[in-house]
Design a protein around this motif. Structure first.
Motif, PDB file in Angstrom:
ATOM      1  N   LEU A   1       0.796  -1.217   0.000  1.00 46.99           N
ATOM      2  CA  LEU A   1       0.000   0.000   0.000  1.00 46.99           C
ATOM      3  C   LEU A   1       0.831   1.270   0.000  1.00 46.99           C
ATOM      4  CD1 LEU A   1      -2.956  -0.797   2.439  1.00 46.99           C
ATOM      5  CD2 LEU A   1      -2.922  -0.884  -0.045  1.00 46.99           C
ATOM      6  N   ASP A   2       2.124   1.181   0.346  1.00 50.42           N
ATOM      7  CA  ASP A   2       2.972   2.371   0.366  1.00 50.42           C
ATOM      8  C   ASP A   2       2.982   3.036  -1.006  1.00 50.42           C
ATOM      9  OD1 ASP A   2       3.836   2.965   2.857  1.00 50.42           O
ATOM     10  OD2 ASP A   2       5.650   1.762   2.770  1.00 50.42           O
ATOM     11  N   GLY A   3       2.907   4.360  -0.995  1.00 48.49           N
ATOM     12  CA  GLY A   3       2.978   5.108  -2.240  1.00 48.49           C
ATOM     13  C   GLY A   3       1.635   5.402  -2.870  1.00 48.49           C
TER      14      GLY A   3
ATOM     15  N   VAL B   1      -6.752  -1.745  -2.753  1.00 48.87           N
ATOM     16  CA  VAL B   1      -6.055  -0.835  -3.666  1.00 48.87           C
ATOM     17  C   VAL B   1      -7.023  -0.288  -4.708  1.00 48.87           C
ATOM     18  CG1 VAL B   1      -4.331  -0.722  -5.499  1.00 48.87           C
ATOM     19  CG2 VAL B   1      -3.764  -1.818  -3.332  1.00 48.87           C
ATOM     20  N   ARG B   2      -7.817  -1.158  -5.316  1.00 48.31           N
ATOM     21  CA  ARG B   2      -8.774  -0.699  -6.331  1.00 48.31           C
ATOM     22  C   ARG B   2      -9.769   0.289  -5.735  1.00 48.31           C
ATOM     23  NH1 ARG B   2      -8.045  -6.071  -8.326  1.00 48.31           N
ATOM     24  NH2 ARG B   2      -9.575  -6.889  -6.837  1.00 48.31           N
ATOM     25  N   PHE B   3     -10.197   0.015  -4.514  1.00 52.18           N
ATOM     26  CA  PHE B   3     -11.144   0.902  -3.853  1.00 52.18           C
ATOM     27  C   PHE B   3     -10.538   2.285  -3.629  1.00 52.18           C
ATOM     28  CE2 PHE B   3     -12.658   2.652   0.216  1.00 52.18           C
ATOM     29  CZ  PHE B   3     -14.013   2.770  -0.044  1.00 52.18           C
ATOM     30  N   VAL B   4      -9.307   2.332  -3.122  1.00 49.16           N
ATOM     31  CA  VAL B   4      -8.660   3.610  -2.822  1.00 49.16           C
ATOM     32  C   VAL B   4      -8.386   4.392  -4.095  1.00 49.16           C
ATOM     33  CG1 VAL B   4      -6.597   4.682  -1.865  1.00 49.16           C
ATOM     34  CG2 VAL B   4      -7.671   2.777  -0.674  1.00 49.16           C
ATOM     35  N   VAL B   5      -7.893   3.725  -5.131  1.00 55.31           N
ATOM     36  CA  VAL B   5      -7.591   4.412  -6.388  1.00 55.31           C
ATOM     37  C   VAL B   5      -8.866   4.999  -6.987  1.00 55.31           C
ATOM     38  CG1 VAL B   5      -6.818   4.063  -8.768  1.00 55.31           C
ATOM     39  CG2 VAL B   5      -5.518   3.089  -6.884  1.00 55.31           C
ATOM     40  N   THR B   6      -9.977   4.274  -6.903  1.00 52.20           N
ATOM     41  CA  THR B   6     -11.243   4.787  -7.417  1.00 52.20           C
ATOM     42  C   THR B   6     -11.672   6.039  -6.663  1.00 52.20           C
ATOM     43  OG1 THR B   6     -11.970   2.577  -8.087  1.00 52.20           O
ATOM     44  CG2 THR B   6     -13.672   4.251  -7.820  1.00 52.20           C
ATOM     45  N   ARG B   7     -11.514   6.024  -5.331  1.00 52.81           N
ATOM     46  CA  ARG B   7     -11.866   7.214  -4.542  1.00 52.81           C
ATOM     47  C   ARG B   7     -10.955   8.383  -4.868  1.00 52.81           C
ATOM     48  NH1 ARG B   7     -15.096   7.229  -0.158  1.00 52.81           N
ATOM     49  NH2 ARG B   7     -13.740   8.621   1.007  1.00 52.81           N
ATOM     50  N   LYS B   8      -9.687   8.134  -5.077  1.00 51.11           N
ATOM     51  CA  LYS B   8      -8.767   9.221  -5.426  1.00 51.11           C
ATOM     52  C   LYS B   8      -9.184   9.890  -6.741  1.00 51.11           C
ATOM     53  CE  LYS B   8      -4.347   8.794  -4.902  1.00 51.11           C
ATOM     54  NZ  LYS B   8      -2.975   8.265  -4.986  1.00 51.11           N
ATOM     55  N   ARG B   9      -9.575   9.074  -7.708  1.00 47.70           N
ATOM     56  CA  ARG B   9      -9.984   9.637  -8.993  1.00 47.70           C
ATOM     57  C   ARG B   9     -11.249  10.476  -8.853  1.00 47.70           C
ATOM     58  NH1 ARG B   9      -9.083   4.083 -12.460  1.00 47.70           N
ATOM     59  NH2 ARG B   9      -6.812   4.271 -12.723  1.00 47.70           N
ATOM     60  N   ARG B  10     -12.182   9.988  -8.034  1.00 46.92           N
ATOM     61  CA  ARG B  10     -13.423  10.744  -7.862  1.00 46.92           C
ATOM     62  C   ARG B  10     -13.174  12.076  -7.174  1.00 46.92           C
ATOM     63  NH1 ARG B  10     -17.274   5.731  -5.882  1.00 46.92           N
ATOM     64  NH2 ARG B  10     -17.666   4.856  -7.958  1.00 46.92           N
ATOM     65  N   TRP B  11     -12.387  12.053  -6.074  1.00 44.24           N
ATOM     66  CA  TRP B  11     -12.160  13.291  -5.329  1.00 44.24           C
ATOM     67  C   TRP B  11     -11.280  14.259  -6.091  1.00 44.24           C
ATOM     68  CZ3 TRP B  11     -15.688  14.282  -2.335  1.00 44.24           C
ATOM     69  CH2 TRP B  11     -16.188  13.393  -1.397  1.00 44.24           C
ATOM     70  N   SER B  12     -10.428  13.775  -7.002  1.00 39.82           N
ATOM     71  CA  SER B  12      -9.564  14.682  -7.773  1.00 39.82           C
ATOM     72  C   SER B  12     -10.298  15.285  -8.960  1.00 39.82           C
ATOM     73  CB  SER B  12      -8.314  13.948  -8.271  1.00 39.82           C
ATOM     74  OG  SER B  12      -8.665  12.856  -9.095  1.00 39.82           O
ATOM     75  N   GLY B  13     -11.581  14.911  -9.142  1.00 41.35           N
ATOM     76  CA  GLY B  13     -12.386  15.538 -10.187  1.00 41.35           C
ATOM     77  C   GLY B  13     -12.483  14.758 -11.457  1.00 41.35           C
ATOM     78  N   GLY B  14     -11.794  13.610 -11.563  1.00 42.70           N
ATOM     79  CA  GLY B  14     -11.869  12.819 -12.783  1.00 42.70           C
ATOM     80  C   GLY B  14     -13.122  11.993 -12.831  1.00 42.70           C
ATOM     81  N   ALA B  15     -13.377  11.438 -13.996  1.00 42.05           N
ATOM     82  CA  ALA B  15     -14.562  10.589 -14.148  1.00 42.05           C
ATOM     83  C   ALA B  15     -14.382   9.315 -13.372  1.00 42.05           C
ATOM     84  CB  ALA B  15     -14.792  10.283 -15.629  1.00 42.05           C
TER      85      ALA B  15
END
Length: 313
Positions: free
Chosen positions: A36-38, A298-312
């Protein structure tokens, strides 16, 4: 080491009981840090309550961006649509409600569901650690409840995980009350932060109303822990089914009709849980005892990062 253990996948949760508890906790920490680091790269986008409140840099608008973040001053000066990025809030306070009631003392794949609860809390502790952040928890086995005050630091996180892993199993027939645990997170009121509820969400859905009340003030994540036998009954002839939280038992024959009805009822319950969590405004992560729980996280966190950063999404 037995032949069965040597065949365990590398991503399988470690054994977290008996004389292997300490070694298992060390292995769990190493696995979580290594894989999970990084992910967050110094900020908390993905697990913080919203994208943050501090204004950051402006950048050109892209399809899929949230129009509520439009920077009209920059747009007027440049005649090109811009949005204003935000910097994630610091000193995040995270509270975890970890359910270890008797229905989680069960597992037919690589581990018991209670082991997966410990793994989920370890991942949350790692993803929200550092930067003056604090982590607290309410732990319950249905009979006893342990409250761990919110503090920061790796030593505190290790101690919390040890308390969770060492929480004794409740006697058969003990019924856990998830709604009571959630209510304990609401009182006393706290500053806005992150709340994570880890449970199998089996049984009655009396937790819906307190969960909605909790999400009105905090960002909310629900981690649903499942075993294959929670959703599918194999063809094994005559079998005794037992409810660990009521002690009731019933002998049944696993006919094709029974297995279809069991699968339909299990799917209906899962749909009900997903709908209730969605209506409460909770992000929903599903972890299974027969799946790579770190990859799912990991998939869950990456999806949340994309949503909060404004991406689709």
């Amino acid at each position: 080491m037995t032949g069965k253990e040597t065949e365990r996948p590398r991503w399988a949760p470690p054994v977290l009981r008996g004389d292997r508890l300490e070694a298992g906790l060390r292995t769990l920490e190493l696995d979580v840090r290594r894989r999970l680091d990084g992910l967050l790269q110094g900020n908390h986008l993905g697990l913080v309550p919203g994208p943050g409140s501090e204004p950051g840099e402006a950048r050109p608008y892209q399809p899929g961006d949230d129009v509520r973040r439009m920077d009209w001053a920059v747009t007027a000066r440049t005649t090109v649509a811009h949005i204003r990025e935000t910097v994630a809030d610091r000193e995040l306070e995270t509270w975890v409600a970890a359910d270890l009631s008797p229905s989680l003392d069960f597992g037919t794949a690589l581990c018991e569901k209670r082991d997966l609860v410990v793994c989920a809390v370890a991942a949350i502790a790692h993803l929200t650690g550092g930067g003056g952040n604090r982590l607290g928890a309410v732990l319950s086995n249905g009979a006893d409840t342990v409250r761990v005050p919110a503090r920061g630091g790796r030593a505190h996180a290790r101690g919390l995980l040890r308390k969770l892993a060492e929480l004794p199993r409740a006697a058969e027939g003990t019924r856990g009350e998830l709604s009571t645990m959630i209510e304990q997170l609401r009182r006393p009121p706290r500053r806005r932060g992150l709340v994570v509820v880890v449970s199998d969400f089996l049984g009655a859905t009396s937790w819906e109303r307190p969960l909605r009340a909790l999400s009105a003030r905090h960002d909310l994540i629900a981690v649903e822990v499942l075993d294959p036998r929670d959703v599918d009954l194999p063809e094994v002839g005559t079998v005794v089914l037992a409810d660990p939280e009521s002690g009731r038992q019933r002998e049944v024959r696993t006919s094709a009709l029974l297995r279809r009805e069991f699968a339909a009822a299990a799917q209906a319950h899962r749909d009900q849980v997903a709908r209730a969590l969605r209506q409460a405004g909770a992000a929903h992560l599903v972890l299974r005892t027969d799946s790579d729980w770190i990859a799912d996280t990991v998939r869950f966190v990456v999806t949340r990062k994309r949503r909060w950063s404004g991406g689709a999404a």
